[in-house]
Design an enzyme around this catalytic site. Structure first.
Site, PDB file in Angstrom:
ATOM      1  N   LYS A  33       0.816  -1.224   0.000  1.00 31.59           N
ATOM      2  CA  LYS A  33       0.000   0.000   0.000  1.00 31.59           C
ATOM      3  C   LYS A  33       0.847   1.270   0.000  1.00 31.59           C
ATOM      4  CE  LYS A  33      -4.440  -1.842   0.993  1.00 31.59           C
ATOM      5  NZ  LYS A  33      -5.475  -2.230   1.939  1.00 31.59           N
ATOM      6  N   ARG A  57      -3.753 -10.307   4.326  1.00 27.41           N
ATOM      7  CA  ARG A  57      -4.149 -10.252   2.910  1.00 27.41           C
ATOM      8  C   ARG A  57      -2.948  -9.719   2.129  1.00 27.41           C
ATOM      9  NH1 ARG A  57      -6.254  -6.707  -0.729  1.00 27.41           N
ATOM     10  NH2 ARG A  57      -7.881  -7.501  -2.105  1.00 27.41           N
TER      11      ARG A  57
HETATM   12  N1  HH2 Z   1      -7.537  -3.746   0.441  1.00 27.60           N
HETATM   13  C1  HH2 Z   1      -7.830  -3.722  -0.882  1.00 27.60           C
HETATM   14  C2  HH2 Z   1      -8.933  -4.446  -1.371  1.00 27.60           C
HETATM   15  N2  HH2 Z   1      -9.695  -5.200  -0.545  1.00 27.60           N
HETATM   16  N3  HH2 Z   1     -10.176  -6.016   1.626  1.00 27.60           N
HETATM   17  C3  HH2 Z   1      -9.892  -6.053   2.939  1.00 27.60           C
HETATM   18  N4  HH2 Z   1     -10.644  -6.779   3.765  1.00 27.60           N
HETATM   19  N5  HH2 Z   1      -8.844  -5.342   3.473  1.00 27.60           N
HETATM   20  C4  HH2 Z   1      -8.030  -4.565   2.707  1.00 27.60           C
HETATM   21  O1  HH2 Z   1      -7.102  -3.919   3.244  1.00 27.60           O
HETATM   22  C5  HH2 Z   1      -8.298  -4.498   1.293  1.00 27.60           C
HETATM   23  C6  HH2 Z   1      -9.408  -5.251   0.787  1.00 27.60           C
HETATM   24  C7  HH2 Z   1      -7.008  -2.918  -1.808  1.00 27.60           C
HETATM   25  O2  HH2 Z   1      -5.917  -3.649  -2.302  1.00 27.60           O
HETATM   26  P1  HH2 Z   1      -5.877  -4.403  -3.709  1.00 27.60           P
HETATM   27  O3  HH2 Z   1      -6.925  -5.440  -3.813  1.00 27.60           O
HETATM   28  O4  HH2 Z   1      -4.480  -4.881  -3.912  1.00 27.60           O
HETATM   29  O5  HH2 Z   1      -6.101  -3.260  -4.776  1.00 27.60           O
HETATM   30  P2  HH2 Z   1      -7.366  -2.767  -5.622  1.00 27.60           P
HETATM   31  O6  HH2 Z   1      -8.446  -2.320  -4.688  1.00 27.60           O
HETATM   32  O7  HH2 Z   1      -6.799  -1.618  -6.437  1.00 27.60           O
HETATM   33  O8  HH2 Z   1      -7.829  -3.915  -6.475  1.00 27.60           O
END
Ligand code: HH2
Length: 288
Positions: free
Chosen positions: A230, A268
């Protein structure tokens, strides 16, 4: 809140118990625009290959998402989200029957289709606030649900996040969402809490939440953190690349090990092997 000290930090999924050791939740973004791996796993073959790799590296859960919630992102139509995630879930479940899939969505229609395709956990970044039917779906399905804190909406959440006392406010919010879910029929043992690192938070807010994660762990539910790659790591001098999310691995690993020390069970992550190895050391030291 929950006095089940014998099972603290653990989650039952069917006949499996996840935790109390660290549980790696591998991220599978079936999107063209996720902040760190958008487009990498957008077609079915690539997505399933990446899931297989994460399982091989020690992921116990694969979190499948069909919409980016990065800061500034726009929602995708519900049908498109379903079209992205359902074939991938079906194929992973058929090729790897032991894999536990969670669906990263705040839409009831997507969660329902994903559960029908074989997903076992719902990961709702709005903590069941966005779609009123979601609570009933999760209660009726009897499946675990991850309740995450977010201030505002992805489109604008990083514009001016503000709190009087971030740790207390996030903890109170999660406690209230868990209470509501339980009143609506969700079993307490199916609830996982998540402070929502980077969701409507400045660097200072994220650091405070990581420092005082035990305040959230003390609510008595298993806790998940999503620090992986992040933006905060690009803002701490010397901790990671401000420009390239794929160069934020070591900061991610450090934050996850500290979170484990504070009682977090679920991590995660994009980089399963590296986080698993570091957390295995942390677990061995705890057990010594
Ligand atoms: N962060 C993201 C997406 N989903 N769900 C939970 N429970 N906790 C988190 O911290 C979280 C989440 C964002 O990360 P990522 O999926 O890598 O990116 P994007 O939203 O751009 O797909």
């Amino acid at each position: 809140m929950r006095s089940r000290l014998d099972t603290r930090g653990t989650l039952r999924v069917g006949d499996r118990t996840l935790g109390p050791g660290p549980v790696l939740v591998g991220i599978l973004n079936v999107t063209p625009d996720s902040f760190s791996d958008g487009g990498d796993h957008f077609d079915l073959e690539a997505a399933v290959r990446h899931a297989a790799r994460m399982l091989d590296e020690g992921a116990q859960v694969i979190d499948v998402g069909g919409e980016s919630t990065r800061p500034g992102s726009d929602p995708v139509p519900a049908e498109e989200e379903v079209r992205r995630v359902v074939p991938v879930i079906r194929k992973i479940v058929s090729d790897y029957p032991d894999a536990i899939i969670s669906i990263d969505t705040y839409r009831t229609s997507t969660a329902k289709a994903a559960l029908e395709a074989g997903a076992r956990i719902v990961n709702d970044v709005t903590a069941l606030r966005k779609d009123p039917e979601m609570t009933n779906l999760v209660a009726d399905a009897g499946c675990p649900v991850i309740l995450m804190h977010m201030q505002g909406e992805p489109k604008t959440m990083q514009q001016n996040p503000s709190y009087e006392e971030v740790v207390r406010e996030v903890r109170d919010f999660l406690a209230e969402r868990a209470d509501r879910a339980i009143s609506a029929g969700v079993k307490p043992e199916n609830i996982v809490l998540d402070p929502g690192i980077g969701f409507g938070k400045t660097l200072e807010h994220n650091l405070k939440l990581l420092k005082y994660l035990d305040a959230i762990v003390d609510l008595g539910f298993p806790v998940l953190v999503g620090t992986s790659r992040k933006g905060m790591f690009g803002k701490i001098p010397g901790a990671g690349s401000p420009e390239n999310p794929k160069e934020r691995l070591f900061g991610t690993v450090a934050a996850n090990v500290m979170a484990y020390e504070r009682g977090v069970t679920f991590f995660r992550v994009h980089d399963v092997r590296e986080n698993r190895e570091a957390l295995a050391v942390a677990e061995a030291v705890r057990g010594a």
